[in-house]
Design a protein around this motif. Structure first.
Motif, short mmCIF file in Angstrom:
data_model
loop_
_atom_site.label_atom_id
_atom_site.label_comp_id
_atom_site.label_asym_id
_atom_site.label_seq_id
_atom_site.Cartn_x
_atom_site.Cartn_y
_atom_site.Cartn_z
N GLY A 26 0.84 -1.22 -0.03
CA GLY A 26 -0.07 0.02 0.08
C GLY A 26 0.83 1.28 0.03
O GLY A 26 0.18 2.29 -0.06
N ALA A 27 2.23 1.07 0.14
CA ALA A 27 2.87 2.22 0.26
C ALA A 27 3.38 2.54 -1.50
O ALA A 27 4.15 3.80 -1.56
N PHE A 28 3.12 1.72 -2.36
CA PHE A 28 3.75 1.82 -3.62
C PHE A 28 5.04 2.38 -4.12
O PHE A 28 5.28 3.23 -4.75
N GLY A 29 5.91 1.70 -3.03
CA GLY A 29 7.12 2.01 -3.47
C GLY A 29 7.60 3.57 -2.99
O GLY A 29 8.60 4.14 -3.63
N LEU A 37 -4.28 1.56 3.09
CA LEU A 37 -4.32 0.65 3.76
C LEU A 37 -5.75 0.05 3.99
O LEU A 37 -7.03 0.73 3.89
N ALA A 38 -6.00 -1.06 3.98
CA ALA A 38 -7.26 -1.85 4.03
C ALA A 38 -7.31 -2.13 5.66
O ALA A 38 -6.85 -3.43 5.82
N PRO A 86 1.58 -3.16 15.60
CA PRO A 86 2.22 -2.22 14.69
C PRO A 86 1.59 -2.72 13.20
O PRO A 86 1.83 -3.99 12.91
N LEU A 87 1.21 -1.74 12.53
CA LEU A 87 0.91 -2.05 10.79
C LEU A 87 2.10 -1.32 10.05
O LEU A 87 2.32 -1.82 9.14
N GLY A 88 2.51 -0.06 10.78
CA GLY A 88 3.50 0.48 9.89
C GLY A 88 3.55 1.90 10.36
O GLY A 88 3.13 2.05 11.57
#
Ligand SMILES: [Mg+2]
Length: 326
Positions: A26-29, A37-38, A86-88
């Motif tokens: 979800g960060a698309f590089g 984020l889902a 944590p997710l990110g």
């Protein structure tokens, strides 16, 4: 001289040092303006931002990889204090114009090491310039199970008060790094400095105690001050026994004269939580499973304020109750 080479421009720096950290799909590089984020069904999203200013929250010459890791860990520690996973994270990195590429590379390497350790990817952020010192603002995103959120509010009269790990190591570590505690054996000074530089967010413990605790937070501004926050939010007070507060062998070797610094100094990043006394056996089993020791240090009372009791039973007068920026 390669080590003094200025850092590259914004877009090259992002592509070279931060895109490899953005491993979440979800960060698309880091090639788009934002991350997607889902959230999982029924989970709560838990958010936290903490900023580190080099020279204020760190020593001016702390290694950049350790600064990066601490900046991430203090945020993860807050998630731990709420039983969240944590997710990110988002990173706003504000650097002086004379930042070298070597500094940036080491900073990113510190983040890479901890991302691996804690399984937490970079989701996005910002890189910009300042006439001031390096400033690192991180927003951690986490998730928690459905149900009652674990808060500072929730402590009840007669609840027991617990802490994880040992208290005061980082405050003594800061002293050691400033050249104090010279009489202490080198191995103890190194341990205390390591505790200051690299706090251990108690994520597994936080998740394990969350169903049993009545209130919880991480200790960042000193045990007495942070317990005061729980008491204020819960509309109660607390009494803790100085002799019961867990100390590492290095802190014990530093001696009793540092006892008050240990409980009012900051940067512990241990968990502080309350629970009904009947939950103690369950909490101890949870702590064993998480591999982190917990210690009962006192109890909640109706009278507001935090009282620290000396071994003789009298309350110890405290001048400083904890760290405050303003
Ligand atoms: Mg906190």
């Amino acid at each position: 001289m390669a080590a003094r080479k200025r850092m590259p421009g914004e877009f090259v720096a992002i592509a070279r040092y931060f895109a490899p950290l953005a491993t979440h799909p979800g960060a698309f590089g880091l090639k788009d303006d934002l991350a997607w984020l889902a959230p999982r069904a029924r989970r709560r999203l838990v958010l936290k931002t903490d900023a580190i200013v080099v020279g204020v929250h760190t020593l001016p010459r702390d290694p950049p990889d350790l600064i990066a890791r601490k900046a991430l860990r203090v945020n993860l520690s807050d998630l731990a204090g709420k039983g969240a996973s944590p997710l990110g994270y988002m990173l706003a990195l504000v650097l002086p114009g004379n930042t070298t590429e070597a500094w940036l590379a080491r900073f990113a390497a510190g983040l890479a090491a901890d991302q691996k350790l804690f399984g937490v990817p970079l989701l996005g952020g910002d890189l910009t310039r300042t006439p001031g010192p390096p400033t690192i603002a991180i927003t951690a995103l986490g998730e928690a199970p459905p149900g009652q959120p674990l808060l500072r509010a929730g402590a009840k009269r007669d609840d027991a008060v617990f802490v994880s790990g040992t208290i005061g190591d980082a405050a003594l570590g800061l002293l050691a790094l400033r050249g104090k505690l010279a009489a202490l054996p080198e191995r103890h000074r190194r341990f205390l400095a390591w505790r200051y530089h690299l706090p251990a967010p108690r994520l597994a413990l936080g998740r394990a105690i969350a169903p049993l605790a009545s209130a919880a937070m991480d200790i960042s501004d000193g045990l007495v001050g942070d317990l005061g926050h729980i008491c204020a939010a819960s509309d109660c007070g607390a009494e803790i026994d100085l002799a019961a507060i867990p100390a590492s062998p290095a802190a014990k070797a530093a001696g009793d004269r540092h006892a008050l610094r240990r409980i009012t100094g900051g940067d512990d990043y241990e968990l502080l939580f309350t629970a009904p006394a009947t939950a103690e056996a369950g909490l101890r089993a949870a702590a064993r499973k998480a591999g982190v020791p917990i210690t009962r240090i006192g109890h909640i009372v109706a009278r507001p304020g935090v009282r620290v009791l000396a071994p003789g039973g009298g309350a110890i007068p405290l001048k400083s109750r904890g760290w405050q920026h303003f």
